[in-house]
Motif scaffolding. Structure first.
Motif, mmCIF file in Angstrom:
data_model
loop_
_atom_site.group_PDB
_atom_site.id
_atom_site.type_symbol
_atom_site.label_atom_id
_atom_site.label_comp_id
_atom_site.label_asym_id
_atom_site.label_seq_id
_atom_site.Cartn_x
_atom_site.Cartn_y
_atom_site.Cartn_z
ATOM 1 N N UNK A 95 -10.317 88.786 -39.531
ATOM 2 C CA UNK A 95 -10.459 89.130 -38.122
ATOM 3 C C UNK A 95 -9.596 88.206 -37.264
ATOM 4 N N UNK A 96 -9.952 86.922 -37.191
ATOM 5 C CA UNK A 96 -9.198 85.981 -36.366
ATOM 6 C C UNK A 96 -7.853 85.647 -36.973
ATOM 7 N N UNK A 97 -7.820 85.494 -38.282
ATOM 8 C CA UNK A 97 -6.580 85.128 -38.959
ATOM 9 C C UNK A 97 -5.511 86.188 -38.748
ATOM 10 N N UNK A 98 -5.917 87.458 -38.805
ATOM 11 C CA UNK A 98 -4.949 88.541 -38.600
ATOM 12 C C UNK A 98 -4.353 88.475 -37.196
ATOM 13 N N UNK A 99 -5.186 88.211 -36.216
ATOM 14 C CA UNK A 99 -4.699 88.143 -34.845
ATOM 15 C C UNK A 99 -3.748 86.958 -34.659
ATOM 16 N N UNK A 100 -4.093 85.825 -35.252
ATOM 17 C CA UNK A 100 -3.210 84.659 -35.175
ATOM 18 C C UNK A 100 -1.889 84.968 -35.862
ATOM 19 N N UNK A 157 -0.481 97.371 -35.865
ATOM 20 C CA UNK A 157 0.264 97.705 -34.650
ATOM 21 C C UNK A 157 1.596 96.968 -34.539
ATOM 22 N N UNK A 158 1.764 95.864 -35.254
ATOM 23 C CA UNK A 158 2.988 95.072 -35.119
ATOM 24 C C UNK A 158 3.815 94.970 -36.396
ATOM 25 N N UNK A 159 3.185 95.037 -37.551
ATOM 26 C CA UNK A 159 3.895 94.716 -38.795
ATOM 27 C C UNK A 159 3.567 95.701 -39.895
ATOM 28 N N UNK A 160 4.509 95.815 -40.778
ATOM 29 C CA UNK A 160 4.306 96.506 -42.044
ATOM 30 C C UNK A 160 4.313 95.398 -43.099
ATOM 31 N N UNK A 161 3.191 95.160 -43.725
ATOM 32 C CA UNK A 161 3.071 94.040 -44.651
ATOM 33 C C UNK A 161 3.498 94.430 -46.061
ATOM 34 N N UNK A 216 -0.465 87.912 -36.247
ATOM 35 C CA UNK A 216 0.278 88.813 -35.369
ATOM 36 C C UNK A 216 0.958 88.049 -34.241
ATOM 37 N N UNK A 217 0.220 87.164 -33.601
ATOM 38 C CA UNK A 217 0.778 86.415 -32.472
ATOM 39 C C UNK A 217 1.942 85.520 -32.911
ATOM 40 N N UNK A 218 1.776 84.825 -34.037
ATOM 41 C CA UNK A 218 2.851 83.952 -34.509
ATOM 42 C C UNK A 218 4.100 84.748 -34.880
ATOM 43 N N UNK A 219 3.902 85.950 -35.423
ATOM 44 C CA UNK A 219 5.053 86.745 -35.835
ATOM 45 C C UNK A 219 5.681 87.522 -34.690
ATOM 46 N N UNK A 232 6.999 77.530 -42.611
ATOM 47 C CA UNK A 232 5.803 76.949 -42.045
ATOM 48 C C UNK A 232 4.633 77.643 -42.709
ATOM 49 N N UNK A 233 3.797 76.872 -43.361
ATOM 50 C CA UNK A 233 2.634 77.429 -44.053
ATOM 51 C C UNK A 233 1.387 76.999 -43.309
ATOM 52 N N UNK A 234 0.538 77.972 -43.010
ATOM 53 C CA UNK A 234 -0.684 77.702 -42.282
ATOM 54 C C UNK A 234 -1.852 78.159 -43.145
ATOM 55 N N UNK A 235 -2.812 77.291 -43.330
ATOM 56 C CA UNK A 235 -4.013 77.608 -44.090
ATOM 57 C C UNK A 235 -5.165 77.678 -43.111
#
Length: 189
Positions: A52-57, A135-139, A59-62, A38-41
């Protein structure tokens, strides 16, 4: 108001929209079998640039299902252009760079996907990218695409450490490196 099309400007609930049904079916397939992408742009201005917002989204999706992994996605080395950067990336550079932005009336260079273009004006230069923890992921990553004009210039960016590189694919738009393992730090020269 005469310019508003009231019949087409409405909210549709998820259960009434076949596009949402198709999206949720993709999510179900991804979670159930791992056999989907699933690719989200997310398009926007400085709030997208700073992630800012994209990072939070992201995190939530993952985080809604254990084991779901997603990539960090596209970014630009904004520090070269002396503008704000995402907090989960640390980018340093060397060499002399000229940056053009979509906020300039007459940019000197063709703008790239991010609305910014950087051109190396010294004989050599480098970028170092460090994917920071949050806080949730290691990218970390095992593939990197560099959108550049390598086909026109004949100059192909090199990545270090070179021991990570498996294959390189070059097109007119980007150079892609597939790595032997996952890394959270990479230098490009």
């Amino acid at each position: 108001y005469s310019f508003i099309r009231y019949t087409t400007n409405r909210f549709e609930l998820v259960q009434n929209n076949p596009r949402y049904d198709a999206l949720f079916a993709k999510f179900d397939n991804l979670i159930g079998t791992g056999d989907n992408q699933i690719k989200i742009v997310h398009l926007g201005g400085s709030h997208i640039q700073a992630d800012v917002y994209t990072h939070r989204i992201r995190q939530e999706l993952q985080s809604f299902y254990p084991g779901v992994l997603g990539s960090r996605g596209f970014f630009f080395p904004y520090s070269i252009a002396h503008t704000n950067s995402p907090s989960n990336l640390w980018i340093t550079y060397s060499g002399e760079w000229k940056a053009c932005k979509n906020t300039q009336a007459l940019p000197a260079y063709t703008l790239g996907l991010s609305g910014i273009t950087s051109v190396l004006t010294s004989p050599a230069g480098s970028l170092t990218i460090v994917a920071r923890y949050d806080s949730l992921r290691h990218y970390d990553f095992n593939r990197i695409k560099i959108f550049c004009n390598a086909a026109e210039s004949g100059i192909v960016p090199e990545i270090y450490p070179g021991s990570l590189q498996v294959t390189m694919h070059k097109t007119g738009e980007f150079v892609q490196y597939d790595l032997t393992g996952y890394a959270d730090t990479l230098s490009i020269r």
